[in-house]
Design a protein around this motif. Structure first.
Motif, PDB file in Angstrom:
ATOM      1  N   THR A   1      48.408  17.726   9.485  1.00 51.45           N
ATOM      2  CA  THR A   1      48.797  16.660   8.558  1.00 51.45           C
ATOM      3  C   THR A   1      49.963  17.127   7.705  1.00 51.45           C
ATOM      4  O   THR A   1      50.171  18.332   7.517  1.00 51.45           O
ATOM      5  N   ILE A   2      50.716  16.180   7.202  1.00 49.25           N
ATOM      6  CA  ILE A   2      51.805  16.470   6.276  1.00 49.25           C
ATOM      7  C   ILE A   2      51.763  15.461   5.133  1.00 49.25           C
ATOM      8  O   ILE A   2      51.222  14.362   5.275  1.00 49.25           O
ATOM      9  N   GLU A   3      52.314  15.834   4.031  1.00 47.03           N
ATOM     10  CA  GLU A   3      52.319  14.970   2.854  1.00 47.03           C
ATOM     11  C   GLU A   3      53.674  14.277   2.741  1.00 47.03           C
ATOM     12  O   GLU A   3      54.718  14.927   2.760  1.00 47.03           O
ATOM     13  N   LEU A   4      53.649  12.960   2.599  1.00 44.00           N
ATOM     14  CA  LEU A   4      54.877  12.179   2.490  1.00 44.00           C
ATOM     15  C   LEU A   4      55.319  12.060   1.045  1.00 44.00           C
ATOM     16  O   LEU A   4      54.494  12.056   0.118  1.00 44.00           O
ATOM     17  N   THR A   5      56.621  11.918   0.859  1.00 45.02           N
ATOM     18  CA  THR A   5      57.158  11.606  -0.459  1.00 45.02           C
ATOM     19  C   THR A   5      56.913  10.120  -0.738  1.00 45.02           C
ATOM     20  O   THR A   5      56.635   9.339   0.185  1.00 45.02           O
ATOM     21  N   PRO A   6      57.006   9.675  -1.987  1.00 44.96           N
ATOM     22  CA  PRO A   6      56.835   8.240  -2.281  1.00 44.96           C
ATOM     23  C   PRO A   6      57.784   7.355  -1.479  1.00 44.96           C
ATOM     24  O   PRO A   6      57.394   6.280  -1.012  1.00 44.96           O
ATOM     25  N   ARG A   7      59.024   7.805  -1.284  1.00 47.00           N
ATOM     26  CA  ARG A   7      59.995   7.003  -0.543  1.00 47.00           C
ATOM     27  C   ARG A   7      59.637   6.951   0.942  1.00 47.00           C
ATOM     28  O   ARG A   7      59.758   5.905   1.584  1.00 47.00           O
ATOM     29  N   GLU A   8      59.163   8.077   1.487  1.00 46.48           N
ATOM     30  CA  GLU A   8      58.715   8.085   2.878  1.00 46.48           C
ATOM     31  C   GLU A   8      57.488   7.204   3.065  1.00 46.48           C
ATOM     32  O   GLU A   8      57.359   6.501   4.081  1.00 46.48           O
ATOM     33  N   SER A   9      56.589   7.233   2.085  1.00 47.78           N
ATOM     34  CA  SER A   9      55.404   6.368   2.156  1.00 47.78           C
ATOM     35  C   SER A   9      55.796   4.894   2.106  1.00 47.78           C
ATOM     36  O   SER A   9      55.204   4.063   2.798  1.00 47.78           O
ATOM     37  N   GLN A  10      56.787   4.576   1.301  1.00 47.87           N
ATOM     38  CA  GLN A  10      57.277   3.202   1.230  1.00 47.87           C
ATOM     39  C   GLN A  10      57.816   2.747   2.580  1.00 47.87           C
ATOM     40  O   GLN A  10      57.535   1.634   3.046  1.00 47.87           O
ATOM     41  N   LEU A  11      58.573   3.619   3.234  1.00 49.78           N
ATOM     42  CA  LEU A  11      59.109   3.303   4.554  1.00 49.78           C
ATOM     43  C   LEU A  11      57.981   3.181   5.574  1.00 49.78           C
ATOM     44  O   LEU A  11      57.970   2.250   6.401  1.00 49.78           O
ATOM     45  N   LYS A  12      57.037   4.098   5.543  1.00 43.05           N
ATOM     46  CA  LYS A  12      55.904   4.055   6.470  1.00 43.05           C
ATOM     47  C   LYS A  12      55.133   2.746   6.329  1.00 43.05           C
ATOM     48  O   LYS A  12      54.774   2.105   7.335  1.00 43.05           O
ATOM     49  N   ASP A  13      54.863   2.323   5.095  1.00 39.39           N
ATOM     50  CA  ASP A  13      54.105   1.094   4.872  1.00 39.39           C
ATOM     51  C   ASP A  13      54.864  -0.122   5.399  1.00 39.39           C
ATOM     52  O   ASP A  13      54.262  -1.031   5.994  1.00 39.39           O
ATOM     53  N   LEU A  14      56.181  -0.153   5.210  1.00 42.33           N
ATOM     54  CA  LEU A  14      56.966  -1.281   5.693  1.00 42.33           C
ATOM     55  C   LEU A  14      56.947  -1.342   7.219  1.00 42.33           C
ATOM     56  O   LEU A  14      56.748  -2.413   7.807  1.00 42.33           O
ATOM     57  N   LEU A  15      57.141  -0.206   7.869  1.00 41.92           N
ATOM     58  CA  LEU A  15      57.151  -0.187   9.329  1.00 41.92           C
ATOM     59  C   LEU A  15      55.775  -0.540   9.894  1.00 41.92           C
ATOM     60  O   LEU A  15      55.671  -1.237  10.916  1.00 41.92           O
ATOM     61  N   SER A  16      54.728  -0.068   9.223  1.00 44.76           N
ATOM     62  CA  SER A  16      53.380  -0.396   9.681  1.00 44.76           C
ATOM     63  C   SER A  16      53.114  -1.889   9.564  1.00 44.76           C
ATOM     64  O   SER A  16      52.507  -2.504  10.458  1.00 44.76           O
ATOM     65  N   ASP A  17      53.581  -2.495   8.482  1.00 44.49           N
ATOM     66  CA  ASP A  17      53.435  -3.943   8.327  1.00 44.49           C
ATOM     67  C   ASP A  17      54.245  -4.690   9.377  1.00 44.49           C
ATOM     68  O   ASP A  17      53.828  -5.752   9.864  1.00 44.49           O
ATOM     69  N   ALA A  18      55.409  -4.151   9.724  1.00 42.93           N
ATOM     70  CA  ALA A  18      56.225  -4.783  10.765  1.00 42.93           C
ATOM     71  C   ALA A  18      55.491  -4.743  12.105  1.00 42.93           C
ATOM     72  O   ALA A  18      55.523  -5.723  12.875  1.00 42.93           O
ATOM     73  N   ALA A  19      54.817  -3.643  12.396  1.00 42.60           N
ATOM     74  CA  ALA A  19      54.049  -3.549  13.640  1.00 42.60           C
ATOM     75  C   ALA A  19      52.921  -4.572  13.651  1.00 42.60           C
ATOM     76  O   ALA A  19      52.679  -5.252  14.668  1.00 42.60           O
ATOM     77  N   LYS A  20      52.241  -4.715  12.526  1.00 45.03           N
ATOM     78  CA  LYS A  20      51.164  -5.711  12.443  1.00 45.03           C
ATOM     79  C   LYS A  20      51.723  -7.129  12.573  1.00 45.03           C
ATOM     80  O   LYS A  20      51.095  -8.001  13.201  1.00 45.03           O
ATOM     81  N   PHE A  21      52.868  -7.338  11.973  1.00 42.32           N
ATOM     82  CA  PHE A  21      53.522  -8.651  12.043  1.00 42.32           C
ATOM     83  C   PHE A  21      53.819  -9.027  13.495  1.00 42.32           C
ATOM     84  O   PHE A  21      53.549 -10.138  13.946  1.00 42.32           O
ATOM     85  N   ILE A  22      54.362  -8.068  14.253  1.00 45.77           N
ATOM     86  CA  ILE A  22      54.689  -8.335  15.652  1.00 45.77           C
ATOM     87  C   ILE A  22      53.409  -8.498  16.473  1.00 45.77           C
ATOM     88  O   ILE A  22      53.318  -9.368  17.348  1.00 45.77           O
ATOM     89  N   ASP A  23      52.388  -7.673  16.182  1.00 46.30           N
ATOM     90  CA  ASP A  23      51.107  -7.816  16.879  1.00 46.30           C
ATOM     91  C   ASP A  23      50.564  -9.232  16.725  1.00 46.30           C
ATOM     92  O   ASP A  23      50.032  -9.830  17.671  1.00 46.30           O
ATOM     93  N   GLY A  24      50.726  -9.797  15.518  1.00 48.31           N
ATOM     94  CA  GLY A  24      50.195 -11.122  15.233  1.00 48.31           C
ATOM     95  C   GLY A  24      50.926 -12.251  15.926  1.00 48.31           C
ATOM     96  O   GLY A  24      50.404 -13.370  16.014  1.00 48.31           O
ATOM     97  N   THR A  25      52.137 -11.981  16.409  1.00 41.92           N
ATOM     98  CA  THR A  25      52.901 -13.028  17.091  1.00 41.92           C
ATOM     99  C   THR A  25      52.489 -13.192  18.543  1.00 41.92           C
ATOM    100  O   THR A  25      52.891 -14.158  19.199  1.00 41.92           O
ATOM    101  N   GLY A  26      51.724 -12.251  19.065  1.00 41.43           N
ATOM    102  CA  GLY A  26      51.322 -12.316  20.463  1.00 41.43           C
ATOM    103  C   GLY A  26      52.411 -11.921  21.437  1.00 41.43           C
ATOM    104  O   GLY A  26      52.300 -12.177  22.644  1.00 41.43           O
ATOM    105  N   LYS A  27      53.479 -11.268  20.962  1.00 41.18           N
ATOM    106  CA  LYS A  27      54.595 -10.880  21.825  1.00 41.18           C
ATOM    107  C   LYS A  27      54.293  -9.625  22.646  1.00 41.18           C
ATOM    108  O   LYS A  27      55.010  -9.325  23.588  1.00 41.18           O
ATOM    109  N   VAL A  28      53.250  -8.897  22.271  1.00 45.97           N
ATOM    110  CA  VAL A  28      52.917  -7.670  22.983  1.00 45.97           C
ATOM    111  C   VAL A  28      51.477  -7.735  23.465  1.00 45.97           C
ATOM    112  O   VAL A  28      50.622  -8.370  22.844  1.00 45.97           O
TER     113      VAL A  28
END
Length: 574
Positions: free
Chosen positions: A60-87
């Motif tokens: 495991t590694i510890e993220l900085t606040p800015r890295e965590s912000q980016l991680k959360d946005l990308l994770s939400d984008a993945a969920k957003f695409i999952d919800g569209t049924g495109k994959v």
């Protein structure tokens, strides 16, 4: 013989980062034929690991606040695409390669490669940008106008071993690349791979080094190691995930990348890998298959890094010099003798490491750009030992560039500024060396501020960086003087240091930046004639007068000097 650990058991290794904090590596046990981990040859080979591993090693590694912000946005984008049924299956995002490696070493990085399991990078990036336009997303992730940049697509070029198509976006201050996980397949009649969607393990195995094959899984928050990356991080070892010859023939540029990583990280390249890096088939492929622009980019990164000497040592020891610093399009180009080349780059590093106020390196290398140029010129020093071809100079017109310039221009695709500097350094080397010896012998003309000042202005006039040109002359002379063993390093450097001290005392060091006491319009008016071809040389006469009379602010004496030399300067009568 001690018993093998059960597959469910784990062992831990601890790696000290540069910030003195500890990162714990937890490895699931991998079945192996040998029950010991001794030298490099006894460590489990990647091809065996690919067949026998049941799950990746993790930490495991510890993220900085800015890295965590980016991680959360990308994770939400993945969920957003999952919800569209495109994959057809859920998106899994992984940060890959260099960012993971540097994070484990406690080094910050602003470049993040994001690997996607079921979608191309371009498609994901487009959907991400659509999500970022929604007010709820902007509010949730505190997105400002400057946080999201434009999409940039970099096309693949398989003929030059640029197999990957990537999409890049600036996000929260990071340069984030998006690309799908890949595997490579080859046909019998081509070395250009067909890129297909692959698993994380397949993607890891096609990378250049095990320490660059690590993933950070955004879903689990853990580092995944499908090769021996974590073990090699602990051992400070550079190895290839697959068999080295295959790795380098697939993309010969990896030879230079491994040199750069080993130098930058201060790691050791595995001996079996080193052997293949110098293979003539690999070197031929590097010379002919890879674009020289890509070669130049790798060399520039090496020489702008923290350990340029280490990079040149690898290039020297592995026999890469004639593949890199050459003109691959010219079969008739001679081969320089590099047997004493180490004396040049070792001496440059010695000067850098022993820098003190007023020392040779302190006086001659005054910027990061100058430092980079100094290392490039140190790399080109062997070309000074090559005699020009008898037919090289045409009867009329401009003479061909020096061999060193050709090696810079065609070998590493150096820009015009660096090529001009290389040419100037070659052309001025002899005069520089003569002046150093003259100062050592206290020749009368070396007391003349204008004589030395005007010489420095000539060196600087065509390409600038006259100080780096002096350093080039020093290094090329060192390869001859120190090779004989007749003088020590300090004895060789003494007259060069004395020369710089003398120029400083004489006040000639800043001659190139001396502001003229009179301009061309004023001079022509004072002489009562129209400006003409005579102007440039006449103004240099004025500058020489200034150098002889540094405390005079009235240009009358300079004008009179020009008037007295009117016939010589071919100045027309009124």
């Amino acid at each position: 013989m001690r018993p093998l650990l059960r597959p469910t058991q784990h062992f831990t290794l601890k790696l000290l980062t540069r910030t003195s904090s500890r990162t714990t590596f937890v490895f699931p046990m991998v079945k192996r034929k040998s029950d010991t981990l001794g030298d490099n040859s006894s460590i489990q080979r990647p091809s065996q690991i690919r067949k026998m591993a049941t799950q990746p090693a993790t930490t495991t590694i510890e993220l900085t606040p800015r890295e965590s912000q980016l991680k959360d946005l990308l994770s939400d984008a993945a969920k957003f695409i999952d919800g569209t049924g495109k994959v057809q299956e859920p998106i899994v995002l992984r940060w890959a390669g260099g960012w993971v490696r540097d994070k484990l070493l406690g080094v910050g990085s602003h470049d993040i490669d994001t690997a996607i399991n079921v979608m191309t990078g371009e498609t994901f990036a487009i959907n991400l940008c659509q999500l970022c336009e929604q007010p709820d997303t902007i509010k949730k992730h505190a997105i400002t106008e400057s946080d999201i940049g434009n999409i940039h697509k970099i096309a693949r070029n398989p003929e030059k071993s640029k197999h990957l198509e990537t999409t890049t976006i600036k996000l929260f201050g990071y340069d984030v690349d998006f690309v799908n996980l890949r595997k490579e397949t080859y046909s019998e009649d081509s070395r250009n791979p067909q890129m297909e969607f692959g698993t994380a393990e397949e993607d890891a195995l096609r990378r250049d080094a095990t320490v660059n094959a690590l993933f950070y899984n955004l879903n689990t928050g853990k580092v995944e190691d499908f090769t021996t990356g974590l073990i090699d991080m602990k051992s400070k070892l550079i190895r290839t995930p697959l068999e080295p010859f295959q790795t380098f023939m697939d993309d010969p540029l990896r030879v230079l990348r491994l040199v750069r990583f080993a130098s930058r990280l201060e790691f050791t390249i595995d001996s079996a890998v080193e052997k293949v890096m110098g293979d003539h088939q690999v070197l031929d492929a590097l010379r002919l298959k890879i674009s020289r622009e890509r070669v130049g980019v790798e060399v520039e990164k090496m020489l702008k890094g923290n350990h340029p000497r280490r990079s040149l040592e690898y290039i020297d020891r592995l026999g890469l010099y004639h593949t890199i610093f050459t003109d691959p399009s010219s079969a008739d180009l001679p081969t320089p003798d590099i047997s004493n080349w180490n004396l040049a780059y070792e001496l440059l590093d010695y000067l850098r490491q022993s820098k003190t106020p007023g020392s040779i390196y302190d006086v001659l290398v005054r910027s990061e750009e100058a430092a980079y140029y100094a290392w490039v010129l140190a790399a080109l020093c062997p070309w000074e030992s090559v005699e020009p071809l008898p037919t090289a100079r045409p009867a009329k017109g401009k003479p061909p560039p020096p061999f060193a310039t050709r090696a810079a221009r065609e070998g590493i695709k150096a820009n015009n500024k660096l090529c001009d500097l290389t040419t100037a350094a070659h052309n001025n080397k002899k005069e520089i060396t003569v002046i150093v010896r003259a100062i050592e012998e206290s020749a009368p003309y070396t007391k003349e501020r204008d004589t030395l000042g005007m010489a420095i202005r000539r060196w600087d006039s065509k390409a600038g960086h006259w100080r780096v040109q002096v350093l080039y002359a020093l290094l090329t002379e060192a390869t001859k003087a120190l090779a004989t063993g007749s003088v020590s390093k300090d004895e060789f450097l003494r007259p060069w240091q004395s020369c710089l001290d003398h120029l400083q005392e004489l006040g000639a060091m800043d001659a190139p930046s001396l502001k003229r006491i009179i301009d061309g319009t004023q001079l022509a008016k004072a002489l009562g004639v129209k400006p003409g071809k005579w102007m440039a040389e006449a103004l240099e006469v004025c500058v020489a007068w200034q150098l002889r009379n540094p405390d005079v602010t009235d240009p009358a004496g300079a004008i009179e000097e020009v008037r007295n030399r009117r016939a010589e300067l071919k100045i027309p009568e009124k």
